[in-house]
Design an enzyme around this catalytic site. Sequence first.
Site, PDB file in Angstrom:
ATOM      1  N   ASP A 185       0.860  -1.184   0.000  1.00  0.00           N
ATOM      2  CA  ASP A 185       0.000   0.000   0.000  1.00  0.00           C
ATOM      3  C   ASP A 185       0.893   1.230   0.000  1.00  0.00           C
ATOM      4  OD1 ASP A 185      -1.923   1.990   0.456  1.00  0.00           O
ATOM      5  OD2 ASP A 185      -3.075   0.746   1.840  1.00  0.00           O
ATOM      6  N   ARG A 225      -0.285   4.416  -0.226  1.00  0.00           N
ATOM      7  CA  ARG A 225      -1.079   5.608   0.074  1.00  0.00           C
ATOM      8  C   ARG A 225      -0.513   6.398   1.256  1.00  0.00           C
ATOM      9  NH1 ARG A 225      -6.941   2.860   0.362  1.00  0.00           N
ATOM     10  NH2 ARG A 225      -5.628   1.259   1.364  1.00  0.00           N
TER      11      ARG A 225
END
Length: 374
Positions: A306, A308
Amino acid sequence: MRAYAPFTFADTAAQSPDPLAPDLSERVARVVSDLRLGLPAILTQGGDHAMILPVETLSPARFAALSGQCQLVLTAYRAAALGVQETAGDVSVIQMPPKADLDWLKAAADPRRPWTQPAPQGAAQMAGDIHHAVIRLVKRAELVPAALVVTGPWVSQNAARHGFGTLPAVDVIAQLDAARDMHPVSDARVPMAAASAGRLHVFRAPDGGAEHYAIQVGTPDPDQPVLVRLHSACFTGDVLGSLKCDCGPQLQAALAAMNAAGSGVLLYLNQEGRGIGLANKMRAYGLQDQGLDTVEANHHLGFADDERDFRIGASLLRQMGIDQVRLMTNNPAKIARLTSDGIKVVERVPLMVGRGPENSRYLDIKASKSGHMM
């Protein structure tokens, strides 16, 4: 809700002693744009200068014109997929074989291309600031995280001749690792099918990066915990109604819940594909069609599980005067990030919608590998 003043260009200009001179964030943004176009940039470390070129946007003509010592820089994830054992942290530096051509480079960088060569050997040297900085830059450009680093006297000569963007590698790392404070740009009433009392707020980073949005439902009371969802952009799920994920149903269910509660804020963060961008997300989808799960596909491309940055969500909430929330999420990473950034999460509100035969494996991987509370 807090009344905030619109962001103006004067805000960024005031940061520099010379109002017309670009500051560090703007210079980094220009380099990112150049790399997306396929233009080289120069990174410095001590007295060393290195030309950097993303493999994805490297043209045959530019590759043929290179001179000097060439290294291929990959993430440790991508290097492991190629069978490279020697890495330094999250970066692997590979010496270019003497007869390696552009096809060799492209195949090493992109798992969709057939790799028929022996596994390359990692360089004996440790990765330096230049190698770490170029991977961060290429990721910010939403390109495949692989780049060519060229060193030698030829580099400085061409940097001066062509005016390539030049930055100290350590400054690039610091800038790209820093939190990105967002500023309000505009807002207006937007009645929606899920909530007629809607208002859309648009926020922008001073470096000209992606805009992010806050969808306000009703009139939340900032003195009370506000019902909030951090929702990452998903073109395939939110717009096309893709059945491969649960994003579209989560978006609509969150807005409906806020409407039923009388108020709430949905933060729509433009971090497509867990932060790797739509093009790379489609590459990952192709790898999933070959049998990899979502995490394995990201790793084969060279990305983390991930990518983000949920600090953006905390920044938007602060701009709106919200410091305590009832967070609609199944993702403990969102709770941890908001909490560490000073937003009090008084309650987690589960959001269990959208499971079907096409996305059951995806949701199971969310739970088993990413820790989602499903």
